[in-house]
Design an enzyme around this catalytic site. Sequence first.
Site, PDB file in Angstrom:
ATOM      1  N   ARG A   1      45.172  -5.130  39.858  1.00  0.00           N
ATOM      2  CA  ARG A   1      45.883  -4.073  40.576  1.00  0.00           C
ATOM      3  C   ARG A   1      46.460  -4.677  41.849  1.00  0.00           C
ATOM      4  NH1 ARG A   1      45.929  -1.698  36.554  1.00  0.00           N
ATOM      5  NH2 ARG A   1      45.133   0.373  36.068  1.00  0.00           N
TER       6      ARG A   1
ATOM      7  N   GLU B   1      54.112  -0.974  43.802  1.00  0.00           N
ATOM      8  CA  GLU B   1      54.990  -1.241  42.654  1.00  0.00           C
ATOM      9  C   GLU B   1      55.736   0.014  42.210  1.00  0.00           C
ATOM     10  OE1 GLU B   1      51.678  -2.871  40.198  1.00  0.00           O
ATOM     11  OE2 GLU B   1      52.320  -1.495  38.647  1.00  0.00           O
TER      12      GLU B   1
ATOM     13  N   HIS C   1      54.063  -4.806  35.389  1.00  0.00           N
ATOM     14  CA  HIS C   1      52.803  -4.192  34.895  1.00  0.00           C
ATOM     15  C   HIS C   1      52.849  -4.102  33.371  1.00  0.00           C
ATOM     16  CE1 HIS C   1      49.278  -1.501  36.269  1.00  0.00           C
ATOM     17  NE2 HIS C   1      49.033  -1.999  35.081  1.00  0.00           N
TER      18      HIS C   1
HETATM   19  P1  NAI Z   1      35.565  -4.056  33.585  1.00  0.00           P
HETATM   20  O1  NAI Z   1      35.059  -2.792  34.195  1.00  0.00           O
HETATM   21  O2  NAI Z   1      35.077  -4.443  32.217  1.00  0.00           O
HETATM   22  O3  NAI Z   1      35.222  -5.298  34.565  1.00  0.00           O
HETATM   23  C1  NAI Z   1      35.373  -5.273  35.943  1.00  0.00           C
HETATM   24  C2  NAI Z   1      34.388  -6.281  36.557  1.00  0.00           C
HETATM   25  O4  NAI Z   1      34.622  -6.314  37.954  1.00  0.00           O
HETATM   26  C3  NAI Z   1      32.914  -5.901  36.350  1.00  0.00           C
HETATM   27  O5  NAI Z   1      32.191  -6.991  35.832  1.00  0.00           O
HETATM   28  C4  NAI Z   1      32.443  -5.529  37.761  1.00  0.00           C
HETATM   29  O6  NAI Z   1      31.075  -5.836  37.984  1.00  0.00           O
HETATM   30  C5  NAI Z   1      33.355  -6.383  38.609  1.00  0.00           C
HETATM   31  N1  NAI Z   1      33.492  -5.883  39.973  1.00  0.00           N
HETATM   32  C6  NAI Z   1      33.600  -4.601  40.396  1.00  0.00           C
HETATM   33  N2  NAI Z   1      33.710  -4.553  41.737  1.00  0.00           N
HETATM   34  C7  NAI Z   1      33.667  -5.834  42.175  1.00  0.00           C
HETATM   35  C8  NAI Z   1      33.744  -6.428  43.466  1.00  0.00           C
HETATM   36  N3  NAI Z   1      33.847  -5.712  44.573  1.00  0.00           N
HETATM   37  N4  NAI Z   1      33.665  -7.770  43.534  1.00  0.00           N
HETATM   38  C9  NAI Z   1      33.511  -8.529  42.418  1.00  0.00           C
HETATM   39  N5  NAI Z   1      33.437  -8.014  41.167  1.00  0.00           N
HETATM   40  C10 NAI Z   1      33.520  -6.691  41.052  1.00  0.00           C
HETATM   41  O7  NAI Z   1      37.131  -3.980  33.639  1.00  0.00           O
HETATM   42  P2  NAI Z   1      38.198  -4.736  32.717  1.00  0.00           P
HETATM   43  O8  NAI Z   1      38.344  -4.013  31.430  1.00  0.00           O
HETATM   44  O9  NAI Z   1      37.851  -6.184  32.657  1.00  0.00           O
HETATM   45  O10 NAI Z   1      39.546  -4.503  33.556  1.00  0.00           O
HETATM   46  C11 NAI Z   1      39.689  -5.009  34.872  1.00  0.00           C
HETATM   47  C12 NAI Z   1      40.911  -4.402  35.528  1.00  0.00           C
HETATM   48  O11 NAI Z   1      42.100  -4.897  34.895  1.00  0.00           O
HETATM   49  C13 NAI Z   1      41.054  -2.870  35.355  1.00  0.00           C
HETATM   50  O12 NAI Z   1      40.267  -2.170  36.281  1.00  0.00           O
HETATM   51  C14 NAI Z   1      42.529  -2.660  35.568  1.00  0.00           C
HETATM   52  O13 NAI Z   1      42.775  -2.412  36.933  1.00  0.00           O
HETATM   53  C15 NAI Z   1      43.150  -3.997  35.171  1.00  0.00           C
HETATM   54  N6  NAI Z   1      44.002  -3.851  33.971  1.00  0.00           N
HETATM   55  C16 NAI Z   1      45.333  -4.192  34.076  1.00  0.00           C
HETATM   56  C17 NAI Z   1      46.178  -4.087  32.991  1.00  0.00           C
HETATM   57  C18 NAI Z   1      47.631  -4.477  33.067  1.00  0.00           C
HETATM   58  O14 NAI Z   1      48.418  -4.080  32.205  1.00  0.00           O
HETATM   59  N7  NAI Z   1      48.041  -5.278  34.046  1.00  0.00           N
HETATM   60  C19 NAI Z   1      45.686  -3.549  31.719  1.00  0.00           C
HETATM   61  C20 NAI Z   1      44.272  -3.255  31.686  1.00  0.00           C
HETATM   62  C21 NAI Z   1      43.473  -3.397  32.801  1.00  0.00           C
END
Ligand code: NAI
Length: 335
Positions: A233, A262, A302
Amino acid sequence: MANIAFYGVKPWGQEYLKKYLKGHKLYFHEEHIDEEHPPTEKDIDILSVFVGSNVTAEVIGSLPKLKYITTRSTGFDHIDLKACEERKILVSNVPSYGENTVAEYAFALILVLSRRIYDAYEQVREEGDFSYDNLQGFDLMGKTLGVIGTGRIGKHTARIGKGFDMEVLAYDVSPDKKFARKIGVKYVSLEKLLKESDIVSLHVPYMKETHHLINKEKIALMKKGSYLINTSRGAIVDTQALVGALKSGLLAGAGLDVFEEEEAVKDEASFLSAKDTTDHDLRNVIADHILVDMPNVIVTPHNAFNTKEALERILDTTVENVNKFLKRKPQNIVN
Ligand code: NAI
């Protein structure tokens, strides 16, 4: 029978949803919603949006019968969860539809930068110049990849990195030590990761704690000549600090599928005519334009989620979310 409105859904997606949600009153819109463009049907029970929408308290307030929101995305920072809680509106997401999809895209950005693919393409196409004198890149093998956030997408990114024979460092508030042992990833502090990585890839969700996680002080720790990849993000990175680091040469480049402001940049006409722009930082809008114009920065709209397979998985889970909610067994709830 429920009244369900879908926003930001293309015609092929509309056909797909119609097939699997028979018996309900369905409204479809290709546009997204926000305060300036509120939903047109006020009697809906269920709302489904994508990341281009901004479901604020005011938008929620305009829908008196709304009971459930299902976003067709993993991230849900475009929905005011506090306002939903006050109205007891449940919110679901699609927790997993493409850990490979987004991780593959992060590597697409990395390879465009490491092998100067865009420069090569432009030189051949625009100038008919087939020399490779100005197109030297660098190997990934042996370089260090720093993965910040090792959830579904971050883990897959780490696996791909290992496939390229990279050293992989990771940082997460909840490290998965078993995973790290299995694939040979080393968890370190955020500071150490930033100091030692040649490429840093961001995979944390956006929330209060991750706002400007990569700020001026953190960027200053990054290895000289390293690269930053953001498919997570925009507001996880302080855009103005990023521009400064790219200009000074501390960072050699960046691959950004997401960036602060964005939505304002994508639809500047609406932004200019908006009644109230106090939620936006105009300096970030200007910084975005600077980034778009920098030769060592790749900005994409995005787009990391956008594969045929991932979009079908998103719609399948959304249909399941709606059906489970209507059967009073809601799933994938985030609030
Ligand atoms: P997820 O929930 O499986 O993993 C997120 C990880 O971040 C977790 O392991 C969590 O412990 C860690 N985390 C949370 N807060 C933290 C912090 N302050 N410091 C360090 N680590 C922290 O999420 P997933 O599925 O891997 O997706 C991650 C992000 O990718 C989504 O939240 C979304 O914003 C973004 N995304 C972007 C897309 C795009 O089209 N560009 C598409 C899909 C997701």
